[in-house]
Enzyme design. Structure first.
Site, PDB file in Angstrom:
ATOM      1  CD  GLU A  40      -2.518   1.257   2.596  1.00 42.13           C
ATOM      2  OE1 GLU A  40      -3.756   1.858   2.730  1.00 42.13           O
ATOM      3  OE2 GLU A  40      -2.289   0.564   3.595  1.00 42.13           O
ATOM      4  CE  LYS A 106      -7.502   1.396   3.272  1.00 49.94           C
ATOM      5  NZ  LYS A 106      -6.277   2.098   4.091  1.00 49.94           N
ATOM      6  CB  CYS A 140      -4.624  -1.228   4.166  1.00 48.54           C
ATOM      7  SG  CYS A 140      -3.620  -1.684   5.705  1.00 48.54           S
TER       8      CYS A 140
END
Length: 255
Positions: A40, A106, A140
């Site tokens: 990430e 994300k 994540c």
């Protein structure tokens, strides 16, 4: 499918040095690789200062990924800070060997760090079709939210790129296995190492888990280039034998 995971210490908010690091590792690969996975925000570390580092989809990092993908005849993926239409995104770029780019923004922004205050959340799940595989790329904190990752698309591989700190490693390990088991999918987690400018330590624990929750590549705690061969035929056979996905609940996801 031949896959490489690069677990690396990231230099804070220095895209060029981070690109140089990964390029050296990638160019050192002698065998044919189908997919290369980076962590990430692999050019900057997990920064809440996007104005200082944000790029565009035509910026240096996207061009760099396209150039490497073509040169190595391999797909490359990882997340970077992207500015678009006045908004900042933690965007995972999936770059095909042809140079084509697909992306996922994300969805679950990490409120503990104030990510939602400076980045805009994505709304759409992405399923990438590559070499006969259906791949779901996530980032994540998405790992903690199983509804969004639920395998209603019959994907084969779930990827999490992360900056997941050492202090919560037990959760990282447990949740990656859980996502593999509940979705009957291969799961890969790619995390960073080192210490960032906020003093957060990272020990990686990049790993590969199969569709039954068993390790193919066990967690690693040092800087490493990890290789794995994934076999889609074994996945298909296991799904036919057990059929767990056939019994999953129907649901509707609302934004």
């Amino acid at each position: 499918m031949q896959v490489i995971l690069i677990q690396a210490p990231l230099i804070w908010e220095n895209p060029k040095l981070n690109r140089d690091y990964f390029e050296e590792k990638i160019n050192a690969l002698s065998q044919k690789i189908d997919l290369i996975l980076l962590p990430e925000m692999f050019t900057t570390g997990f920064t809440m200062n996007p104005r200082a580092v944000a790029e565009t989809m035509e910026g240096e990092t996207a061009l760099w990924m396209q150039s490497l993908a073509k040169a190595k005849n391999s797909a490359i993926t990882g997340s970077v800070v992207i500015e678009e239409n006045g908004n900042f995104y933690n965007r995972m770029l999936f770059v095909f060997p042809s140079g084509e780019i697909q992306h996922y923004d994300k969805r679950h922004l990490f409120t503990l760090a104030g990510e939602e205050k400076v980045y805009t959340a994505g709304t759409k799940k992405l399923i990438v079709e590559y070499l006969g595989w259906k791949i779901c790329p996530l980032v994540c904190y998405d790992l903690r939210f199983p509804v969004f990752s639920r395998n209603v698309e019959n994907y084969d591989l779930l990827i999490y790129v992360a900056s997941w700190p050492k202090i919560r490693t037990n959760a990282w390990d447990a949740l990656l296995k859980a996502r593999a088991i509940e979705n009957m999918s291969y799961v890969i987690g790619v995390n960073r190492t080192g210490v960032d400018n906020n003093g957060h330590a990272y020990i990686g624990h990049s790993q590969v888990v199969d569709y039954l929750g068993d390790y193919i590549v066990e967690p690693h705690e040092i800087d490493a280039v990890l290789k794995v061969t994934l076999d889609n035929s074994k996945l298909i056979e296991a799904r036919k034998k057990f059929g767990f996905l056939n019994d999953q609940d129907d649901f509707e996801l609302r934004n």
